[in-house]
Design an enzyme around this catalytic site. Structure first.
Site, PDB file in Angstrom:
ATOM      1  N   PHE A  82       0.823  -1.218   0.000  1.00 17.81           N
ATOM      2  CA  PHE A  82       0.000   0.000   0.000  1.00 17.81           C
ATOM      3  C   PHE A  82       0.851   1.260   0.000  1.00 17.81           C
ATOM      4  O   PHE A  82       0.358   2.329  -0.371  1.00 17.81           O
ATOM      5  CB  PHE A  82      -0.876   0.067   1.261  1.00 17.81           C
ATOM      6  CG  PHE A  82      -1.937  -0.992   1.339  1.00 17.81           C
ATOM      7  CD1 PHE A  82      -3.016  -0.968   0.480  1.00 17.81           C
ATOM      8  CD2 PHE A  82      -1.857  -2.004   2.282  1.00 17.81           C
ATOM      9  CE1 PHE A  82      -3.999  -1.935   0.546  1.00 17.81           C
ATOM     10  CE2 PHE A  82      -2.840  -2.969   2.366  1.00 17.81           C
ATOM     11  CZ  PHE A  82      -3.913  -2.937   1.495  1.00 17.81           C
ATOM     12  N   LYS A  86      -0.704   9.401  -2.655  1.00 15.77           N
ATOM     13  CA  LYS A  86      -2.005   9.156  -3.313  1.00 15.77           C
ATOM     14  C   LYS A  86      -2.797  10.400  -3.681  1.00 15.77           C
ATOM     15  O   LYS A  86      -3.961  10.285  -4.081  1.00 15.77           O
ATOM     16  CB  LYS A  86      -2.850   8.256  -2.408  1.00 15.77           C
ATOM     17  CG  LYS A  86      -3.113   8.861  -1.040  1.00 15.77           C
ATOM     18  CD  LYS A  86      -4.059   8.028  -0.206  1.00 15.77           C
ATOM     19  CE  LYS A  86      -4.367   8.732   1.100  1.00 15.77           C
ATOM     20  NZ  LYS A  86      -5.275   8.004   1.973  1.00 15.77           N
ATOM     21  N   SER A 126      -5.940   0.688  -8.776  1.00 18.64           N
ATOM     22  CA  SER A 126      -7.086   1.587  -8.704  1.00 18.64           C
ATOM     23  C   SER A 126      -7.878   1.563 -10.004  1.00 18.64           C
ATOM     24  O   SER A 126      -7.323   1.391 -11.096  1.00 18.64           O
ATOM     25  CB  SER A 126      -6.565   3.000  -8.447  1.00 18.64           C
ATOM     26  OG  SER A 126      -7.566   3.947  -8.706  1.00 18.64           O
ATOM     27  N   TYR A 151       0.044  10.301 -10.532  1.00 17.69           N
ATOM     28  CA  TYR A 151      -0.438   9.306  -9.576  1.00 17.69           C
ATOM     29  C   TYR A 151      -1.039   8.104 -10.313  1.00 17.69           C
ATOM     30  O   TYR A 151      -0.674   6.954 -10.074  1.00 17.69           O
ATOM     31  CB  TYR A 151      -1.488   9.923  -8.636  1.00 17.69           C
ATOM     32  CG  TYR A 151      -2.335   8.890  -7.948  1.00 17.69           C
ATOM     33  CD1 TYR A 151      -1.843   8.163  -6.864  1.00 17.69           C
ATOM     34  CD2 TYR A 151      -3.624   8.584  -8.414  1.00 17.69           C
ATOM     35  CE1 TYR A 151      -2.609   7.175  -6.264  1.00 17.69           C
ATOM     36  CE2 TYR A 151      -4.391   7.600  -7.822  1.00 17.69           C
ATOM     37  CZ  TYR A 151      -3.881   6.901  -6.749  1.00 17.69           C
ATOM     38  OH  TYR A 151      -4.637   5.912  -6.163  1.00 17.69           O
ATOM     39  N   LYS A 155       0.144   3.916 -10.852  1.00 18.01           N
ATOM     40  CA  LYS A 155      -0.672   2.696 -10.668  1.00 18.01           C
ATOM     41  C   LYS A 155      -0.526   1.794 -11.900  1.00 18.01           C
ATOM     42  O   LYS A 155      -0.345   0.586 -11.785  1.00 18.01           O
ATOM     43  CB  LYS A 155      -2.133   3.055 -10.425  1.00 18.01           C
ATOM     44  CG  LYS A 155      -2.411   3.716  -9.078  1.00 18.01           C
ATOM     45  CD  LYS A 155      -2.126   2.784  -7.913  1.00 18.01           C
ATOM     46  CE  LYS A 155      -2.286   3.441  -6.558  1.00 18.01           C
ATOM     47  NZ  LYS A 155      -1.648   2.701  -5.458  1.00 18.01           N
TER      48      LYS A 155
END
Ligand code: UDP
Length: 339
Positions: A82, A86, A126, A151, A155
């Site tokens: 994690f 973000k 995401s 961002y 991902k």
């Protein structure tokens, strides 16, 4: 023998809820966090919920030696990654910071996994990877669109890095979970979301407005081509989301994967508009929210929701909580931290 799961970023919003569910499912959890974007609140809450102290390592996954040491000190059967920055807007202003942090940390995890004989790696991805799409709901086969922020790009890049890594090193297996909009808090109100400063996300802004920390919620746009003109999203309860991680980790550890890299949507399959969410919040918590309509927020997609069939059938996971239950939990958490 109990299996050990390393949770990077385990003191954060999603990581703390995942830690609770993993522990309840019988896993030993090691939490590692650099506390760059959180304090000890959620870690303490996790320990209180579970009635025991969990191993906590304060470290930065951008530090390759520290990451390697973690894999030396613990026999890690799976890692859930994690630890990442973000904030979409900040990533546009600070791309180098975002690429460096989000890529370096993941590369160090994979490098350590490889040199320590392999590992099961779950990457926290995401729905942002799907971008704007006309074909709804989205399945895992829906094409990814070019990312609209650094961002979002991290991902996509981390998904690709994981895909390529498992291809080259069969001792590493990978799952990417694509989250839709995680909201809510643990029913104990001991862990939840702790946004830094003015929240960007809808639900923390709603709860902060309800408690009086913010004057008025701005609903960004009511001229979208949706039933009520506001954007639609797939809001997924944080505890439901956490349980999907337990299913995914178990699938990896039990050697049940069909392929060495798998992707799952984690959503409810149910579109909810901003206005519907606001109305549901008011109704379930018996209060009136101060809100106004303002222009669209740049970068927002009109509507996106998941087809969660693959997670339902293959992972044996399904979202269970209603949006009302989730919004009640979010409100209970806001009240708990206001005390
Ligand atoms: N939103 C809003 N007001 C806010 C924050 C968000 O109207 O103060 C809307 C936003 O336009 C989007 C939805 O709420 O349609 C969800 O936004 P959020 O930032 O929570 O998640 P995103 O879908 O952007 O990842």
């Amino acid at each position: 023998m109990k299996k050990t799961v390393l949770v990077s970023g385990g003191a954060g919003f999603i990581g703390s809820h995942v830690t609770v569910e993993l522990t309840n499912a019988g896993y030993d959890v090691v939490i590692a966090d650099n506390f760059s974007n959180c304090d000890m609140t959620n870690y303490k809450g996790v320990c209180q919920i579970l009635g025991k102290e969990l191993p906590l390592i304060k470290m930065d996954f951008c530090d390759a030696a520290a990451t390697d040491k973690l894999f030396t000190d613990y026999k890690i059967d799976a890692v859930i990654h994690f630890a990442a920055f973000k904030a979409v807007g900040e990533s546009v202003a600070e791309p180098i910071k975002y690429y460096k942090n989000n890529l370096d940390s993941f590369l160090n995890v994979l490098e350590a996994a490889r040199t320590h004989g392999g590992c099961n790696v779950l990457f926290s991805s995401s729905a942002t990877v799907y971008g704007e799409t006309d074909v709804l709901p989205v399945t895992e086969q829906s094409p990814r669109q070019p990312a609209t922020s650094p961002y979002g790009n991290t991902k996509q890049m981390c998904e690709d890095i994981l895909r390529d890594t498992v291809k080259a090193f069969p001792q590493i297996k990978g799952i990417a979970l694509r989250y839709f909009n995680p909201i809510g808090a643990h029913p104990s109100a001991l862990i939840g979301e702790l946004p830094n400063g003015v929240p960007n996300n809808l639900v923390p802004f709603i709860t902060q407005t309800a408690i009086g920390k913010r004057e008025c919620l701005s609903i960004f746009g009511n001229d979208y081509p949706t039933p009520d003109g506001t954007c639609q999203r797939d809001y997924i309860d944080i505890v439901d989301l956490a349980k999907a991680h337990v299913c995914a980790v178990t699938r990896m550890i039990d050697g049940k994967m069909d392929e060495s890299y798998e992707i799952f949507n984690v959503g409810t399959g149910r579109p909810v508009s901003v206005l519907e969410l606001v109305n549901a919040f008011e109704k379930v918590n018996g209060l009136k929210l101060n809100y106004k309509f303002t222009p669209r927020r740049p970068g927002d997609v009109t509507a996106i929701w998941a087809d969660p069939t693959r997670a339902n059938e293959v992972l044996g996971w399904k979202a269970e909580r209603t949006v009302e239950e989730t919004l009640a939990a979010a409100w209970a958490w806001e009240k708990a931290i206001a005390k």
